[in-house]
Design an enzyme around this catalytic site. Structure first.
Site, PDB file in Angstrom:
ATOM      1  N   CYS A   1      13.394   7.359  -9.704  1.00 50.16           N
ATOM      2  CA  CYS A   1      13.883   8.716 -10.284  1.00 50.16           C
ATOM      3  C   CYS A   1      13.300   9.800  -9.536  1.00 50.16           C
ATOM      4  CB  CYS A   1      13.713   8.873 -11.681  1.00 50.16           C
ATOM      5  SG  CYS A   1      15.121   8.319 -12.974  1.00 50.16           S
TER       6      CYS A   1
ATOM      7  N   TYR B   1       3.014   8.057   4.561  1.00 50.08           N
ATOM      8  CA  TYR B   1       2.701   8.364   5.733  1.00 50.08           C
ATOM      9  C   TYR B   1       4.082   8.780   6.724  1.00 50.08           C
ATOM     10  CZ  TYR B   1      -0.500   5.062   4.086  1.00 50.08           C
ATOM     11  OH  TYR B   1      -1.334   4.179   2.976  1.00 50.08           O
TER      12      TYR B   1
ATOM     13  N   GLY C   1      -5.169  -6.457  10.494  1.00 47.02           N
ATOM     14  CA  GLY C   1      -4.684  -6.698   9.116  1.00 47.02           C
ATOM     15  C   GLY C   1      -3.078  -6.740   9.339  1.00 47.02           C
TER      16      GLY C   1
HETATM   17  N1  LLP Z   1     -11.214  -3.186   8.810  1.00 49.54           N
HETATM   18  C1  LLP Z   1     -11.307  -1.937   7.907  1.00 49.54           C
HETATM   19  C2  LLP Z   1     -12.564  -1.797   7.673  1.00 49.54           C
HETATM   20  C3  LLP Z   1     -10.065  -1.432   7.545  1.00 49.54           C
HETATM   21  O1  LLP Z   1     -10.353  -0.246   6.697  1.00 49.54           O
HETATM   22  C4  LLP Z   1      -8.748  -1.881   7.511  1.00 49.54           C
HETATM   23  C5  LLP Z   1      -7.994  -1.146   7.233  1.00 49.54           C
HETATM   24  C6  LLP Z   1      -8.719  -2.850   8.330  1.00 49.54           C
HETATM   25  C7  LLP Z   1      -9.902  -3.445   9.203  1.00 49.54           C
HETATM   26  C8  LLP Z   1      -7.403  -3.265   9.003  1.00 49.54           C
HETATM   27  O2  LLP Z   1      -6.846  -2.215   9.556  1.00 49.54           O
HETATM   28  P1  LLP Z   1      -5.226  -2.862  10.371  1.00 49.54           P
HETATM   29  O3  LLP Z   1      -5.320  -3.921  11.312  1.00 49.54           O
HETATM   30  O4  LLP Z   1      -4.385  -3.485   9.159  1.00 49.54           O
HETATM   31  O5  LLP Z   1      -4.767  -1.581  10.783  1.00 49.54           O
HETATM   32  N2  LLP Z   1      -2.302   1.496   3.652  1.00 49.54           N
HETATM   33  C9  LLP Z   1      -2.121   2.182   5.063  1.00 49.54           C
HETATM   34  C10 LLP Z   1      -3.339   1.427   5.816  1.00 49.54           C
HETATM   35  C11 LLP Z   1      -4.533   1.570   5.288  1.00 49.54           C
HETATM   36  C12 LLP Z   1      -5.562   0.691   6.410  1.00 49.54           C
HETATM   37  C13 LLP Z   1      -6.919   0.674   5.628  1.00 49.54           C
HETATM   38  N3  LLP Z   1      -7.705   0.077   6.234  1.00 49.54           N
HETATM   39  C14 LLP Z   1      -0.772   1.867   5.899  1.00 49.54           C
HETATM   40  O6  LLP Z   1       0.129   1.391   5.092  1.00 49.54           O
HETATM   41  O7  LLP Z   1      -0.582   2.366   6.769  1.00 49.54           O
END
Ligand code: LLP
Length: 414
Positions: free
Chosen positions: A344, A317, A275
């Site tokens: 705020c 984070y 992602g």
């Molecule tokens: N697959 C699964 C099962 C996941 O839970 C996630 C991300 C991905 C793929 C994609 O992961 P990536 O390649 O994006 O690392 N809000 C947080 C990140 C949460 C990730 C949730 N799961 C942030 O802003 O760092």
């Protein structure tokens, strides 16, 4: 500058992305504005496809759920990983084919399972009770998500493969699920924003040992192995550089090959779910500078017209970002500034320290590496409407997500 999208340049003091001046984008579309570079997204998608040509690569939709982005990625051969009914509908609206759809969720409800089944997606079972609930609504293609007790080196809020995780099944429960459902394969995802591949390689080794145990105990081996997402991106120059997509994927492929060979396992089809590493570096958020305050010898604030409602990652984070003034991009810095949002509370600090030429009201502040998990996690805190997003490509821009209005925010009231 290397945190900005591939097509970024500076001419006559102006920052441009894909041949479009950031200041002109801010003028035309308003601020805050998420600018996404199409060429960077495509290049990163291709890097995954080229590194693992036989794998199915599915975009982790949660990083930035957007129909235009999903369609562009589908043109590059990517499917989608979705984790809620909402994300499933985004993928379906974008025309993502069922056989390139992976459906997640640690607490899927019956409607999510039924729509996943109807859409032909591959459903990742995350709990023992999902075995029967999924079968009852017609889910046929499944993976079992396994939690192997790997502590990935990342913020604890985005670590997922450790002992005691809310995600997936520990090995003894996974064996039970496999015995009951005879799934197509196994899934692991150990966490996000990973900057080294060590935990991922360890996971592959444990996965191979688990697969060998399943063969011995159940006469079953995985046809599919889904290694999830997780590759990190750099959002600030003082952070370590994560491996390139090519290196990360090649190392994983090599490790799978050797671990599978060590246990003499039949080869499996690989799925990857990136992602952040696809859209993160493609995004630049533009803000308009408002108040500039020198409150003491050592503290100078520059306040922008967004903040934790369009990017809560610093608060959630401890994420660190950097910035430059897009309309004065060739001027040398004159001091160190703290970038505050307009919300705020004192914690609404977007950037703790950044060197800038003395900012002036009306300047455009550009924050790179903000394509992932920013607008995706935006809120209406303080009654603030969520920003627009534009895609820039070959000298032109296109709105891919409309700016909300205060009237729309008020529209939820009864
Ligand atoms: N697959 C699964 C099962 C996941 O839970 C996630 C991300 C991905 C793929 C994609 O992961 P990536 O390649 O994006 O690392 N809000 C947080 C990140 C949460 C990730 C949730 N799961 C942030 O802003 O760092």
């Amino acid at each position: 500058m290397n945190l900005f999208p591939d097509t970024t340049s500076v001419q006559d003091g102006h920052l441009s992305v894909a041949g479009v001046r950031a200041a002109a984008l801010a003028e035309e579309h308003g601020t805050p504005l998420l600018v996404l570079c199409a060429a960077t997204i495509r290049a990163r998608a291709r890097a995954y496809r080229e590194a693992a040509p036989d794998a199915l690569v599915v975009y982790g939709t949660k990083a930035f759920p957007n129909i235009s982005v999903l369609q562009m990625l589908a043109e590059e051969g990517l499917g989608a990983d979705v984790s809620t009914l909402g994300e499933l509908r985004f993928a379906q609206r974008a025309g993502i084919a069922g056989d390139t759809l992976v459906v997640h969720g640690n607490n899927k409800d019956d409607q999510e399972l039924a729509e996943a089944a109807a859409g032909g997606g591959l459903v990742v079972l995350d709990a023992l009770d999902e075995v029967e609930r999924a079968a009852a609504v017609g889910v046929k293609r499944t993976l079992v998500r396994l939690t192997l007790g790997v502590e990935a080196e990342t913020h604890e809020a985005i670590r997922t493969g450790h002992h005691g995780s809310k995600f997936g099944l520990p090995p003894q429960h996974a064996v039970e699920a496999i015995e009951r459902v005879r799934p197509l394969g196994l899934h692991v995802h150990i966490g996000s924003q990973l900057v080294d591949g060590e935990a991922a390689r360890l996971t592959v080794d444990r996965l191979a040992a688990f697969a060998a145990e399943c063969r011995a105990r159940l006469g079953w081996t995985p046809e599919i192995v889904d290694l999830g997402g997780g590759l990190g991106v750099r959002t600030s120059p003082d952070e370590p550089e994560p491996p390139s997509i090519a290196d990360f994927v090649c190392e994983l492929l090599g490790r799978i090959e050797s671990a599978w060979a060590a246990h003499d396992l039949p080869s499996a089809r690989l799925i990857l779910e990136p992602g952040r590493s696809v859209v993160g570096p493609a995004g630049v958020t533009l803000y308009r500078v408002g108040v500039v305050k020198h409150v003491s010898e050592s503290v100078a604030w520059v306040a922008v017209d967004g903040g934790m409602s369009d990017n809560p990652r610093p608060q959630l984070y401890g994420a660190r970002y950097t910035a430059l003034l897009a309309n004065r991009a060739d001027e040398p810095p004159t001091g160190t500034f703290r970038v505050a949002g307009k919300h705020c509370e004192s914690g609404d600090v977007l950037i703790d320290r950044v060197e800038l030429p003395e900012p002036r009201r009306g300047d455009v502040l550009a924050v790179p590496a903000t394509g992932a998990y920013t607008l995706a996690m935006a809120s209406n805190y303080n009654g603030v409407p969520r920003p627009a997003a534009v895609l820039v490509e070959a000298g032109s821009s296109r709105t891919i997500r409309r700016r909300e209005t205060v009237e729309e925010v008020l529209g939820w009231e009864t």
